[in-house]
Design an enzyme around this catalytic site. Structure first.
Site, PDB file in Angstrom:
ATOM      1  NE  ARG A 262      -3.016  -0.093   3.163  1.00  0.00           N
ATOM      2  CZ  ARG A 262      -4.196  -0.653   2.890  1.00  0.00           C
ATOM      3  NH1 ARG A 262      -5.055  -0.015   2.137  1.00  0.00           N
ATOM      4  NH2 ARG A 262      -4.506  -1.831   3.387  1.00  0.00           N
ATOM      5  CB  CYS A 327     -28.336  -6.494  -7.553  1.00  0.00           C
ATOM      6  SG  CYS A 327     -28.604  -6.110  -9.282  1.00  0.00           S
TER       7      CYS A 327
HETATM    8  C1  LIG Z   1      -0.419  -7.943   2.428  1.00  0.00           C
HETATM    9  C2  LIG Z   1       0.959  -8.217   2.868  1.00  0.00           C
HETATM   10  C3  LIG Z   1       1.947  -7.233   2.756  1.00  0.00           C
HETATM   11  C4  LIG Z   1       1.676  -5.839   2.257  1.00  0.00           C
HETATM   12  O1  LIG Z   1       0.882  -5.112   3.121  1.00  0.00           O
HETATM   13  P1  LIG Z   1       0.689  -3.545   2.892  1.00  0.00           P
HETATM   14  O2  LIG Z   1      -0.188  -3.141   4.002  1.00  0.00           O
HETATM   15  O3  LIG Z   1       0.058  -3.360   1.568  1.00  0.00           O
HETATM   16  O4  LIG Z   1       2.027  -2.918   2.966  1.00  0.00           O
HETATM   17  C5  LIG Z   1       3.225  -7.571   3.119  1.00  0.00           C
HETATM   18  N1  LIG Z   1       3.529  -8.808   3.591  1.00  0.00           N
HETATM   19  C6  LIG Z   1       2.594  -9.768   3.718  1.00  0.00           C
HETATM   20  C7  LIG Z   1       2.993 -11.093   4.216  1.00  0.00           C
HETATM   21  C8  LIG Z   1       1.285  -9.506   3.372  1.00  0.00           C
HETATM   22  O5  LIG Z   1       0.367 -10.468   3.510  1.00  0.00           O
END
Ligand SMILES: *Cc1c(COP(=O)(O)O)cnc(C)c1O
Length: 402
Positions: A262, A327
């Site tokens: 993210r 829907c």
């Molecule tokens: C989803 C995930 C991330 C990334 O998370 P962000 O919040 O998008 O930074 C990193 N490592 C693992 C193991 C994840 O499941």
């Protein structure tokens, strides 16, 4: 940005990502950890578009994958196998086998049963599997319960005592090679304290293991770094983030692994759609748009907030719900938002949609997945074609009876 031109050229809805901004964030994050050896493993699930992955590969990024499909995407985009790691609670035997065949950097194990299976697979292939164990440090990430992963009540990782036991087992196995330790306590973290707390707990384990001649190379701190979705939120400072981690690693010679998703891509993406109708149910105002929860599910799934703007509308604002055509009453992008009066065809932008947007999209209601665009060096280009009805039915049509 000339959204009218983009609408003309590509129709709506679509996603557009600013690659230059993503590069800048990648380099800033890398820089914050420059006092140490570090490797960013971009979390592919946040946005898995191949052209985006290719751009990350050119930046020498690694890739954190949670399915063999994501591993294949990373390879297809030009990633080197030694820059790929594989996480997730539910890897299948087939996935583990392929990961070993591809010779990726390491596999993050999430249970004892998975370790035993991997050992067997490695034995069959006469290989030694490089592993890391995902430790559940039991700290509260203080985020939405659906994206919190570091508590014993969550399905992720193993508790510290079991991790210790697993490392000892792996050390004595001819088919397992423990090279790292991993934790990931949740997503959209705006408070750094929990992640620093987790680092402290896991660093302590690393020291204990070292005393037992289990010398790990990678200290993988996961992802989870949050971004600003609502104006009153405050993005964590990268240097504070890094310093708090580095402070826990004194005397340990480790490469820091990071798995941001993210943080790198959320704010560089926009979901662009168009108004179809305005309607009033008694006094309640709805703005119905051509995008829907199948395109961007975060508001429906987590009640996530996304800023919404109408770049070409002015005038007095009134309260409305912004909804899609699916829907389901849960099909909305925003509730009780103030917007000016709109007309059919007006362009609407859902901001900060670069992460967990397209990658979580579906075909619900037999809607075609939208197209994706990239903005790079001032130019816009198509990086995923809009899906067609024919694409959608291709795997079913051949089974129709005459
Ligand atoms: C989803 C995930 C991330 C990334 O998370 P962000 O919040 O998008 O930074 C990193 N490592 C693992 C193991 C994840 O499941």
């Amino acid at each position: 940005m000339d959204y009218k031109q983009l609408k003309n050229d590509f129709q709506t809805p679509f996603y557009i990502y600013d690659f230059d901004k993503i590069k800048e964030r990648f380099l800033n994050l890398k820089d914050a950890f420059k006092a140490r050896k570090s490797q960013i493993f971009y979390a592919v699930k946040a946005n898995s578009n191949l052209s985006l992955l290719q751009m990350f590969a050119h930046l020498d990024s690694g890739f954190d994958c949670v399915s063999i499909g994501e591993v294949k995407r990373a390879l297809k985009a030009g990633a080197k196998p030694y820059k790929i790691i594989f996480s997730g609670v539910g890897k299948t035997k087939e996935e583990l086998k392929l990961a070993l065949k591809y010779d990726i950097l390491y596999i993050n194990l999430e249970s004892e049963a998975e370790m035993m299976l991997l050992e067997n697979v490695a034995k069959e292939l006469a290989l030694k599997a490089r592993i890391s164990i995902r430790v559940n440090p039991n700290v509260d990430a203080k985020t939405h319960p659906y994206i919190s992963t570091g508590l014993n009540e969550n399905k992720f990782g193993v508790e510290i005592d079991l991790a210790r036991k697993m490392y000892l087992y792996a050390k004595n196995s001819s088919f397992l090679d423990p090279v790292g330790v991993h934790f990931h306590i949740g997503s959209q973290l705006l408070d750094l304290t929990p992640i620093h707390e987790a680092a402290k707990i896991v660093a302590q384990l690393t020291r204990e293991l070292k005393a037992l001649q289990i010398d790990l190379k990678f200290f993988d701190i996961g992802g989870g770094l949050g971004v600003v979705y609502e104006k009153q939120e405050c993005e964590p400072n990268l240097y504070d983030y890094a310093q708090g981690i580095l402070a826990q690693l004194k005397g340990l010679d480790l490469t820091i692994g990071m798995e941001p998703g993210r943080y790198l891509v959320a704010q560089s993406g926009e979901f662009v759609c168009c108004v179809l109708y305005e309607k009033y149910n008694k006094t309640k105002r709805f703005v119905v748009v051509d995008g829907a929860m199948n395109d961007l599910i975060r508001p429906s799934l987590y009640e996530a907030y996304h800023e919404i703007v109408l770049p070409y509308n002015q005038g007095e604002e009134s309260k409305c719900d912004i909804v899609g055509g699916i829907c389901e009453s849960g099909d909305f992008f925003a509730k009780a938002r103030f917007l000016p009066k709109t007309q059919s065809g007006d362009i609407m932008i859902v901001k900060n949609a670069g992460a967990y947007g397209f990658s979580m999209s579906s075909n619900y209601n037999t809607r075609n997945k939208v197209c994706e665009l990239a903005l790079e060096d001032g130019k816009v280009r198509l990086i995923r074609q809009r899906e067609s009805f024919e694409d959608q039915i291709a795997l079913e049509e051949k089974f129709l009876r005459n």
